[in-house]
Scaffold this motif. Structure first.
Motif, short mmCIF file in Angstrom:
data_model
loop_
_atom_site.label_atom_id
_atom_site.label_comp_id
_atom_site.label_asym_id
_atom_site.label_seq_id
_atom_site.Cartn_x
_atom_site.Cartn_y
_atom_site.Cartn_z
N MET A 256 80.37 74.63 13.47
CA MET A 256 78.95 74.79 13.77
C MET A 256 78.30 73.41 13.94
O MET A 256 77.40 73.24 14.75
CB MET A 256 78.25 75.60 12.67
CG MET A 256 78.55 77.09 12.77
SD MET A 256 77.84 78.04 11.41
CE MET A 256 76.10 78.06 11.86
N ALA A 257 78.81 72.42 13.20
CA ALA A 257 78.27 71.06 13.28
C ALA A 257 78.47 70.45 14.66
O ALA A 257 77.77 69.51 15.04
CB ALA A 257 78.90 70.18 12.21
N ILE A 258 79.43 70.97 15.43
CA ILE A 258 79.60 70.46 16.80
C ILE A 258 79.14 71.50 17.82
O ILE A 258 79.49 71.44 19.00
CB ILE A 258 81.05 69.99 17.10
CG1 ILE A 258 82.05 71.16 16.99
CG2 ILE A 258 81.47 68.85 16.17
CD1 ILE A 258 83.38 70.88 17.70
N GLY A 259 78.38 72.47 17.37
CA GLY A 259 77.73 73.40 18.31
C GLY A 259 78.50 74.67 18.62
O GLY A 259 78.08 75.47 19.46
N GLN A 260 79.63 74.89 17.94
CA GLN A 260 80.41 76.10 18.20
C GLN A 260 79.67 77.32 17.64
O GLN A 260 79.20 77.29 16.50
CB GLN A 260 81.80 75.97 17.54
CG GLN A 260 82.74 77.13 17.80
CD GLN A 260 83.13 77.27 19.27
OE1 GLN A 260 83.25 76.27 19.98
NE2 GLN A 260 83.31 78.49 19.73
N ASP A 261 79.56 78.39 18.43
CA ASP A 261 78.82 79.56 17.94
C ASP A 261 79.61 80.87 18.02
O ASP A 261 79.11 81.92 17.62
CB ASP A 261 77.46 79.69 18.66
CG ASP A 261 77.62 79.77 20.18
OD1 ASP A 261 78.77 79.73 20.66
OD2 ASP A 261 76.60 79.87 20.88
N VAL A 262 80.84 80.81 18.53
CA VAL A 262 81.69 82.01 18.54
C VAL A 262 82.96 81.70 17.74
O VAL A 262 83.58 80.65 17.94
CB VAL A 262 82.06 82.45 19.98
CG1 VAL A 262 83.00 83.64 19.96
CG2 VAL A 262 80.80 82.78 20.78
N PHE A 263 83.34 82.61 16.86
CA PHE A 263 84.47 82.37 15.95
C PHE A 263 85.46 83.53 16.01
O PHE A 263 85.07 84.68 16.20
CB PHE A 263 83.95 82.20 14.52
CG PHE A 263 83.04 81.01 14.37
CD1 PHE A 263 83.55 79.78 14.00
CD2 PHE A 263 81.68 81.11 14.67
CE1 PHE A 263 82.72 78.66 13.92
CE2 PHE A 263 80.85 80.00 14.58
CZ PHE A 263 81.37 78.78 14.21
N VAL A 264 86.73 83.19 15.84
CA VAL A 264 87.78 84.22 15.79
C VAL A 264 88.48 84.12 14.44
O VAL A 264 89.12 83.11 14.13
CB VAL A 264 88.82 84.02 16.93
CG1 VAL A 264 89.99 84.98 16.75
CG2 VAL A 264 88.17 84.21 18.30
N LEU A 265 88.33 85.15 13.63
CA LEU A 265 89.06 85.25 12.36
C LEU A 265 90.28 86.13 12.64
O LEU A 265 90.14 87.23 13.18
CB LEU A 265 88.19 85.91 11.29
CG LEU A 265 88.88 86.15 9.94
CD1 LEU A 265 88.92 84.86 9.12
CD2 LEU A 265 88.16 87.23 9.13
N SER A 266 91.46 85.66 12.29
CA SER A 266 92.65 86.45 12.63
C SER A 266 93.66 86.49 11.49
O SER A 266 93.69 85.60 10.64
CB SER A 266 93.32 85.86 13.88
OG SER A 266 93.90 84.60 13.56
#
Ligand SMILES: [Zn+2]
Length: 319
Positions: A256-266
């Motif tokens: 999030m600190a680098i702007g990522q807003d979509v995450f994949v938990l697997s």
């Protein structure tokens, strides 16, 4: 920041990960545990992208999972495709193990890679009544021709990129230049499996996550041992396999600190039963894995005010 989470389960057969890739390893007996755990996650507000491989779809256990999902909460589960080439027709020779090289679908001849994805797609349709639109290559083996096959077979989303990871030492693809940023190529929306560098130094962590090339230079100059020791720079996948809740939160916050807003938990479906994957030698490890998954999904929704979505919700056709 509006954040979204995909929960992706690699639904596959049980096999000893240290004993090579054998066509005869096709057993699925863990469905008894998978069904209630999926139900529990859905009750907590999750949606699940179930990336199923050929033996899973073909097994009585896998079919039970599919039927159960269709009867209970069909909107909360997406049936996606996951290709393990060593157990997926055509070209399966009984009792013959495939090499490391052949275990990556992208290393097969383009026609064979296409045919295997096609047979898997047909099988999923035959059993579930729906054509998958989301693809996950086994061993993250996505290559030069894969997007052509996916496009031709009606796929819209791919989950095969493994951010920051390099599998070239075992003849797999090199994703070390990739971050978790979503991108579109050949009409296919790519959503990488979330990974992140973590470090005791926030500055180093951010630099490593933002500029994968910098990390490579560090490695090439033999500085990785120093960095590893002093700054404890290490790469983690967003998975309860090998990570606790604090680590999953740290991965999410670093991205999030680098702007990522979509995450994949697997995670892999056999990890729900003790001894079935290297991550869960004991029943206690399974409980820990399940608990970490529950608490992370709760945290993502409550603390980050995030939304859990399906992979197909991110397709280009969905805007
Ligand atoms: Zn797999």
């Amino acid at each position: 920041m509006d954040v979204k989470l995909l929960v992706v389960i690699h639904a596959e057969e049980e096999f000893d990960w240290n004993q090579g890739f054998h066509s005869t390893n096709t057993a699925v007996t863990h469905h008894h545990v998978l069904i209630p755990f999926m139900g529990e996650l859905i009750e907590r507000g999750a949606k699940i992208t179930l990336a199923m491989d050929y033996p899973f779809v073909d097994s009585a256990g896998g079919r039970e999972v599919i039927a159960h999902c269709q009867e209970n909460g069909a909107e909360s589960v997406e049936f996606a495709a996951h290709l393990h080439p060593w157990v997926n027709p055509p070209g399966i020779v009984q009792d013959q193990a495939v090499t490391d090289f052949e275990s990556y679908p992208c290393n097969l001849a383009p026609e064979l890679e296409h045919e295997k994805i096609s047979r898997l797609t047909e099988r999923i349709y035959a059993v579930s009544g729906a054509s998958p639109v989301t693809y996950l290559a086994g061993r993250y083996g996505y290559g030069r021709w894969t997007s052509e096959h996916l496009r031709a077979l009606g796929y819209q989303v791919d989950l095969s990129i493994s951010a920051y990871c390099d599998f070239s030492h075992q003849q797999g693809p090199d994703f070390s230049d990739y971050t978790n940023a979503l991108f579109v190529d050949n009409t296919i929306r790519h959503i990488p499996h979330t990974s992140s560098w973590l470090s005791v130094s926030r500055r180093v962590e951010k630099k490593a996550n933002q500029c994968p090339a910098w990390c490579r230079t560090v490695n090439r100059n033999g500085l990785s041992r120093i960095f590893g020791k002093l700054l404890r720079l290490s790469r983690h996948r967003l998975s309860p396999e090998g990570n606790d809740l604090a680590q999953l939160q740290a991965i999410t916050q670093a991205q999030m600190a680098i702007g990522q807003d979509v995450f994949v938990l697997s995670f892999h479906s056999p990890s729900l039963v003790a001894g079935m994957t290297p991550y869960v030698p004991t029943g206690e490890d399974c409980e820990r894995l399940k608990n970490t998954t529950r608490r992370y999904i709760d945290w993502f929704q409550r603390e980050l005010n995030g939304e859990v979505v399906l992979a197909k919700d991110m397709a280009l056709s969905q805007g």
